[in-house]
Scaffold this active site. Structure first.
Site, mmCIF file in Angstrom:
data_model
loop_
_atom_site.group_PDB
_atom_site.id
_atom_site.type_symbol
_atom_site.label_atom_id
_atom_site.label_comp_id
_atom_site.label_asym_id
_atom_site.label_seq_id
_atom_site.Cartn_x
_atom_site.Cartn_y
_atom_site.Cartn_z
ATOM 1 N NE ARG A 220 1.553 8.039 4.104
ATOM 2 C CZ ARG A 220 0.528 7.435 3.545
ATOM 3 N NH1 ARG A 220 -0.073 6.436 4.192
ATOM 4 N NH2 ARG A 220 0.090 7.802 2.362
ATOM 5 C CD GLU A 249 5.553 0.724 5.734
ATOM 6 O OE1 GLU A 249 5.307 0.428 4.545
ATOM 7 O OE2 GLU A 249 4.695 1.160 6.510
ATOM 8 C CG HIS A 267 1.608 -0.306 4.458
ATOM 9 N ND1 HIS A 267 2.518 0.718 4.313
ATOM 10 C CD2 HIS A 267 0.398 0.241 4.165
ATOM 11 C CE1 HIS A 267 1.890 1.821 3.945
ATOM 12 N NE2 HIS A 267 0.600 1.562 3.856
#
Length: 286
Positions: A220, A249, A267
């Site tokens: 994370r 993000e 990601h």
């Protein structure tokens, strides 16, 4: 046949399987909903599903779901905890080696035509074999990363929520976080998004790490204080970093994007879904 709603497209084989088992309908008629980590599942979202009984998250984490509100409504919340394990571990190692061997920097140099020939001292990287790997969060993914480290003859340290009991896997040694940071050549984060893990790695923690160390994050983004990381990199207090997740993000700080010692991926530590693959969710217990 029960009716479900899918917030975003999945994969063709998964969609075909769901269509065989359920009726795919609108929110108002749905008894179940399949969500993804980019969905904000709060009271406003849940109000659209008056007949809802189950929220099934196509992801490991459930931090985007208001679990208190779901419990108040008597909903069952499920996730897919094992689906990312091997893929995320593979991606972690791609970043470890990419940073250590300066792969992205070397690739960019070749593509711009700047490679002028071999030289003994040209673009020296860091060796991984025989070094110390520190894993923060020894769950499924952390253990899978540790298993791969055996092939590199690495010593593996770990820390996590468990304070006692046997090591989660052979060859792993439990230590405190400060000791892990001081002794590790590679530090890899595998933690959920909770208040306790927010900025788990900040200025003080980065100050404990070796200037030759590598920091990896495929868990994370908020687990790392990006401002502190940028400062450590700028000051040469860290060899480099490999990041697949970010605090805000899809925004990535320009300073990180410009740093040649940082390998960035968008990601993508997710599995390749082969034909016939169907994730098997489990109930998430708070």
């Amino acid at each position: 046949m029960h009716t479900i709603f899918v917030t975003r497209r999945l994969f063709p084989e998964t969609d075909t399987h769901l269509a065989r088992v359920f009726r795919i309908g609108r929110p108002g008629a749905a008894e179940g909903v399949i969500t993804q980590l980019t969905d904000r599942v709060d009271s406003e979202f849940l109000d659209r599903f008056p007949r809802l009984r189950v929220v099934s998250q196509c992801a490991v984490g459930v931090d985007n779901i208001d679990l208190t509100e779901a419990a108040r409504r008597g909903l069952t919340v499920m996730n897919t905890p094992g689906v990312l394990t091997e893929a995320a571990a593979d991606m972690t190692w791609a970043l470890i080696l990419g940073v250590a061997r300066r792969v992205a920097e070397a690739d960019a140099l070749c593509r711009t035509g700047s490679f002028s020939g071999w030289d003994l001292h040209f673009m020296l990287g860091r060796e991984v074999s025989g070094r110390t790997l520190g894993i923060i969060g020894a769950g499924r993914i952390g253990r899978a990363v540790a298993a791969r480290a055996a092939g590199f003859g690495m010593r593996v340290l770990y820390c996590g929520r468990r304070k006692s009991g046997p090591p989660p896997a052979p060859g792993m040694t439990r230590v405190t976080l400060p000791r892990l940071l001081r002794e590790s050549d590679v530090v890899s984060l595998h933690v959920p998004a909770t208040p306790a893990t927010h900025h788990l790695i900040g200025a003080a923690e980065l100050g404990l790490m070796k200037p030759t160390a590598i920091l990896i994050n495929t868990s994370r983004g908020a687990a790392i204080d990006e401002t502190a990381l940028i400062a450590a990199l700028r000051a040469g207090r860290l060899w480099g970093a490999g990041l697949d997740v970010f605090a805000r993000e899809p925004r990535i700080p320009a300073t990180l994007r410009r740093n040649r010692r940082v390998v960035l991926t968008p990601h993508i530590a997710s599995p390749h879904f082969s034909p016939g693959f169907v994730a098997r969710p489990r109930r998430w217990l708070s």
